[in-house]
Write a protein that holds these residues in place. Structure first.
Motif, PDB file in Angstrom:
ATOM      1  N   CYS A   1       0.862  -1.172   0.000  1.00 43.74           N
ATOM      2  CA  CYS A   1       0.000   0.000   0.000  1.00 43.74           C
ATOM      3  C   CYS A   1       0.902   1.226   0.000  1.00 43.74           C
ATOM      4  O   CYS A   1       2.031   1.185   0.477  1.00 43.74           O
ATOM      5  N   TYR A   2       0.414   2.302  -0.594  1.00 38.01           N
ATOM      6  CA  TYR A   2       1.139   3.567  -0.486  1.00 38.01           C
ATOM      7  C   TYR A   2       0.140   4.645  -0.089  1.00 38.01           C
ATOM      8  O   TYR A   2      -1.031   4.601  -0.447  1.00 38.01           O
ATOM      9  N   GLN A   3       0.648   5.596   0.695  1.00 37.95           N
ATOM     10  CA  GLN A   3      -0.260   6.552   1.309  1.00 37.95           C
ATOM     11  C   GLN A   3       0.467   7.833   1.706  1.00 37.95           C
ATOM     12  O   GLN A   3       1.701   7.884   1.754  1.00 37.95           O
ATOM     13  N   SER A   4      -0.329   8.856   1.988  1.00 37.26           N
ATOM     14  CA  SER A   4       0.226  10.104   2.509  1.00 37.26           C
ATOM     15  C   SER A   4       0.581   9.918   3.979  1.00 37.26           C
ATOM     16  O   SER A   4       0.126   8.976   4.635  1.00 37.26           O
ATOM     17  N   ALA A   5       1.419  10.808   4.500  1.00 36.87           N
ATOM     18  CA  ALA A   5       1.837  10.759   5.906  1.00 36.87           C
ATOM     19  C   ALA A   5       1.235  11.960   6.636  1.00 36.87           C
ATOM     20  O   ALA A   5       1.383  13.094   6.174  1.00 36.87           O
ATOM     21  N   PRO A   6       0.554  11.745   7.762  1.00 37.66           N
ATOM     22  CA  PRO A   6      -0.077  12.864   8.478  1.00 37.66           C
ATOM     23  C   PRO A   6       0.906  13.961   8.853  1.00 37.66           C
ATOM     24  O   PRO A   6       0.538  15.137   8.899  1.00 37.66           O
ATOM     25  N   GLU A   7       2.165  13.597   9.119  1.00 35.04           N
ATOM     26  CA  GLU A   7       3.140  14.593   9.552  1.00 35.04           C
ATOM     27  C   GLU A   7       3.736  15.398   8.406  1.00 35.04           C
ATOM     28  O   GLU A   7       4.510  16.338   8.640  1.00 35.04           O
ATOM     29  N   CYS A   8       3.392  15.042   7.163  1.00 34.19           N
ATOM     30  CA  CYS A   8       3.881  15.795   6.000  1.00 34.19           C
ATOM     31  C   CYS A   8       2.848  16.852   5.630  1.00 34.19           C
ATOM     32  O   CYS A   8       1.688  16.527   5.354  1.00 34.19           O
ATOM     33  N   ALA A   9       3.262  18.111   5.620  1.00 39.53           N
ATOM     34  CA  ALA A   9       2.322  19.215   5.389  1.00 39.53           C
ATOM     35  C   ALA A   9       1.725  19.191   3.987  1.00 39.53           C
ATOM     36  O   ALA A   9       0.540  19.534   3.794  1.00 39.53           O
ATOM     37  N   GLU A  10       2.515  18.789   3.003  1.00 37.25           N
ATOM     38  CA  GLU A  10       2.028  18.808   1.620  1.00 37.25           C
ATOM     39  C   GLU A  10       2.822  17.826   0.779  1.00 37.25           C
ATOM     40  O   GLU A  10       4.051  17.860   0.772  1.00 37.25           O
ATOM     41  N   TRP A  11       2.118  16.958   0.087  1.00 39.03           N
ATOM     42  CA  TRP A  11       2.756  15.972  -0.774  1.00 39.03           C
ATOM     43  C   TRP A  11       2.233  16.154  -2.186  1.00 39.03           C
ATOM     44  O   TRP A  11       1.044  15.996  -2.445  1.00 39.03           O
ATOM     45  N   THR A  12       3.131  16.526  -3.104  1.00 41.25           N
ATOM     46  CA  THR A  12       2.765  16.701  -4.504  1.00 41.25           C
ATOM     47  C   THR A  12       3.495  15.660  -5.333  1.00 41.25           C
ATOM     48  O   THR A  12       4.713  15.477  -5.193  1.00 41.25           O
ATOM     49  N   PHE A  13       2.769  14.986  -6.202  1.00 38.50           N
ATOM     50  CA  PHE A  13       3.371  13.917  -7.002  1.00 38.50           C
ATOM     51  C   PHE A  13       2.682  13.810  -8.352  1.00 38.50           C
ATOM     52  O   PHE A  13       1.513  14.188  -8.523  1.00 38.50           O
ATOM     53  N   VAL A  14       3.435  13.321  -9.321  1.00 39.72           N
ATOM     54  CA  VAL A  14       2.905  13.019 -10.642  1.00 39.72           C
ATOM     55  C   VAL A  14       2.924  11.507 -10.808  1.00 39.72           C
ATOM     56  O   VAL A  14       3.796  10.832 -10.262  1.00 39.72           O
ATOM     57  N   TRP A  15       1.954  10.970 -11.536  1.00 42.06           N
ATOM     58  CA  TRP A  15       1.857   9.522 -11.644  1.00 42.06           C
ATOM     59  C   TRP A  15       1.238   9.117 -12.976  1.00 42.06           C
ATOM     60  O   TRP A  15       0.581   9.920 -13.641  1.00 42.06           O
ATOM     61  N   PHE A  16       1.476   7.866 -13.358  1.00 45.27           N
ATOM     62  CA  PHE A  16       0.706   7.290 -14.462  1.00 45.27           C
ATOM     63  C   PHE A  16       0.502   5.804 -14.200  1.00 45.27           C
ATOM     64  O   PHE A  16       1.291   5.156 -13.503  1.00 45.27           O
ATOM     65  N   VAL A  17      -0.590   5.297 -14.739  1.00 44.48           N
ATOM     66  CA  VAL A  17      -0.958   3.886 -14.614  1.00 44.48           C
ATOM     67  C   VAL A  17      -0.857   3.254 -15.993  1.00 44.48           C
ATOM     68  O   VAL A  17      -1.372   3.798 -16.971  1.00 44.48           O
ATOM     69  N   PHE A  18      -0.172   2.117 -16.077  1.00 49.46           N
ATOM     70  CA  PHE A  18      -0.020   1.452 -17.375  1.00 49.46           C
ATOM     71  C   PHE A  18      -0.503   0.015 -17.296  1.00 49.46           C
ATOM     72  O   PHE A  18      -0.386  -0.643 -16.254  1.00 49.46           O
ATOM     73  N   ASP A  19      -1.062  -0.448 -18.401  1.00 50.19           N
ATOM     74  CA  ASP A  19      -1.560  -1.825 -18.456  1.00 50.19           C
ATOM     75  C   ASP A  19      -0.999  -2.580 -19.654  1.00 50.19           C
ATOM     76  O   ASP A  19      -1.565  -3.579 -20.087  1.00 50.19           O
ATOM     77  N   HIS A  20       0.136  -2.096 -20.168  1.00 49.89           N
ATOM     78  CA  HIS A  20       0.779  -2.755 -21.308  1.00 49.89           C
ATOM     79  C   HIS A  20       1.276  -4.126 -20.858  1.00 49.89           C
ATOM     80  O   HIS A  20       2.168  -4.233 -20.010  1.00 49.89           O
ATOM     81  N   ALA A  21       0.734  -5.185 -21.442  1.00 48.44           N
ATOM     82  CA  ALA A  21       1.006  -6.543 -20.952  1.00 48.44           C
ATOM     83  C   ALA A  21       2.491  -6.883 -21.019  1.00 48.44           C
ATOM     84  O   ALA A  21       3.029  -7.540 -20.111  1.00 48.44           O
ATOM     85  N   TYR A  22       3.171  -6.459 -22.075  1.00 46.54           N
ATOM     86  CA  TYR A  22       4.591  -6.794 -22.196  1.00 46.54           C
ATOM     87  C   TYR A  22       5.406  -6.105 -21.105  1.00 46.54           C
ATOM     88  O   TYR A  22       6.281  -6.717 -20.488  1.00 46.54           O
ATOM     89  N   LEU A  23       5.128  -4.836 -20.828  1.00 43.73           N
ATOM     90  CA  LEU A  23       5.860  -4.118 -19.781  1.00 43.73           C
ATOM     91  C   LEU A  23       5.573  -4.706 -18.410  1.00 43.73           C
ATOM     92  O   LEU A  23       6.475  -4.818 -17.570  1.00 43.73           O
ATOM     93  N   ILE A  24       4.318  -5.080 -18.166  1.00 43.87           N
ATOM     94  CA  ILE A  24       3.959  -5.693 -16.891  1.00 43.87           C
ATOM     95  C   ILE A  24       4.783  -6.965 -16.678  1.00 43.87           C
ATOM     96  O   ILE A  24       5.366  -7.192 -15.603  1.00 43.87           O
ATOM     97  N   GLU A  25       4.848  -7.802 -17.713  1.00 42.08           N
ATOM     98  CA  GLU A  25       5.596  -9.058 -17.591  1.00 42.08           C
ATOM     99  C   GLU A  25       7.090  -8.801 -17.452  1.00 42.08           C
ATOM    100  O   GLU A  25       7.760  -9.410 -16.616  1.00 42.08           O
ATOM    101  N   ARG A  26       7.616  -7.862 -18.237  1.00 43.55           N
ATOM    102  CA  ARG A  26       9.071  -7.615 -18.239  1.00 43.55           C
ATOM    103  C   ARG A  26       9.542  -6.997 -16.926  1.00 43.55           C
ATOM    104  O   ARG A  26      10.569  -7.396 -16.378  1.00 43.55           O
ATOM    105  N   LEU A  27       8.802  -6.045 -16.414  1.00 42.83           N
ATOM    106  CA  LEU A  27       9.228  -5.360 -15.203  1.00 42.83           C
ATOM    107  C   LEU A  27       8.933  -6.158 -13.942  1.00 42.83           C
ATOM    108  O   LEU A  27       9.764  -6.221 -13.026  1.00 42.83           O
TER     109      LEU A  27
END
Length: 298
Positions: A87-113
């Motif tokens: 699981c990944y989550q924010s931390a209550p003691e961190c005032a501000e968490w900014t992040f960029v993300w992407f979700v991929f479902d490419h079957a070959y990359l899933i298997e390779r990585l």
């Protein structure tokens, strides 16, 4: 900010830029029930400001609130497979968490990585400077989608593969730093070239470095990411290719000069490495010199 990629065929499902502030909790469970009913996906998340936490399980445990917690601070990224125990989550003691993300479902990359590369990539945190090649590739991919390029499936998939390759290159160079790796490869290459026509078992290489076969093999693999016998074979094949190109010697003669047992052994190794037989490779040279085409791989 959140954008959803409109065409799944390119391999990127969605991407976003988010900021988590006090009063709002961000929590993602890698074993959420919905994920268990769908094909696997991968999530790449890069912290721009503040930090979050990735939890993974200890042996025999669960990564959902009871495992090993690792911060994902600025200039760090996490890469996870869903479904999997984390699981990944924010931390209550961190005032501000900014992040960029992407979700991929490419079957070959899933298997390779996450299958072949599980030891290095499955549910991991990476220290990645903002100017590093993997981060640049990830941000370029997300920016392309956000600017309306999501319908261009070829460019999106190309960007996804570029990101994966930069991640693999980054991890490889962290495990096998360039300077000691290059130095050792050059030492072994020079030794192999000095004894090119001779049998060169790993025991003989090990003796050159005053090590046992086992110790040398482990050391060479750790420093270079390769096995010593495979590297020596690459050196031999490279020299065989040069002779095929530049000398009018028979394949049997070239095999003898480059340390292969016989012509058949050279042909087998050469085809596995270059996808051409030695004869077809030589025909390419002749065709190039004469300005004609080669019909196929002989």
């Amino acid at each position: 900010m959140l954008t959803t990629h409109p065409r799944r065929g390119a391999g990127v499902m969605s991407s976003g830029l988010e900021t988590v502030r006090p009063g709002r909790r961000y929590y993602f469970d890698g074993m959420r029930p919905l994920a268990l009913t769908r094909p696997p996906i991968g999530v790449f998340l890069y912290s721009l400001k503040g930090w979050g936490v990735l939890e993974t399980p200890v042996a025999g445990g669960s990564g959902r609130g009871g495992g090993v917690a690792e911060k994902v601070p600025e200039e760090h990224a996490l890469l996870v497979r869903v479904p999997s125990e984390h699981c990944y989550q924010s931390a209550p003691e961190c005032a501000e968490w900014t992040f960029v993300w992407f979700v991929f479902d490419h079957a070959y990359l899933i298997e390779r990585l996450f299958s072949r590369g599980a030891e290095d990539f499955l549910n991991r945190v990476f220290a990645l400077p903002e100017e590093s090649a993997p981060v640049k590739a990830a941000l370029a991919l997300v920016e392309h989608i956000w600017r309306g390029g999501g319908d261009d499936t070829f460019t999106v998939e190309e960007g996804l593969f570029r990101w994966m390759l930069e991640m693999e290159r980054w991890v490889f160079l962290q495990k096998h730093p360039l300077e000691p790796r290059q130095k050792l490869l050059e030492q072994v290459r020079a030794f192999a070239l000095r004894h090119l026509a001779e049998s060169l078992p790993v025991e003989r290489l090990a003796a050159e470095f005053s090590m046992s076969r086992t110790h040398f093999t482990h050391w060479f693999s750790r420093v270079t990411g390769q096995m010593p016998a495979a590297f020596v074979r690459e050196v031999r094949l490279g020299e065989a290719a040069v002779l095929l190109r530049d000398a009018n010697l028979s394949v049997k003669e070239i095999a003898a000069r480059t340390g292969f047992a016989d012509a058949n052994h050279l042909c087998k190794c050469f085809r596995a490495r270059f996808h051409f037989s030695p004869g077809a490779y030589r025909n390419l040279r002749d065709a190039a010199a004469g300005g004609t085409e080669v019909a196929g791989k002989a």
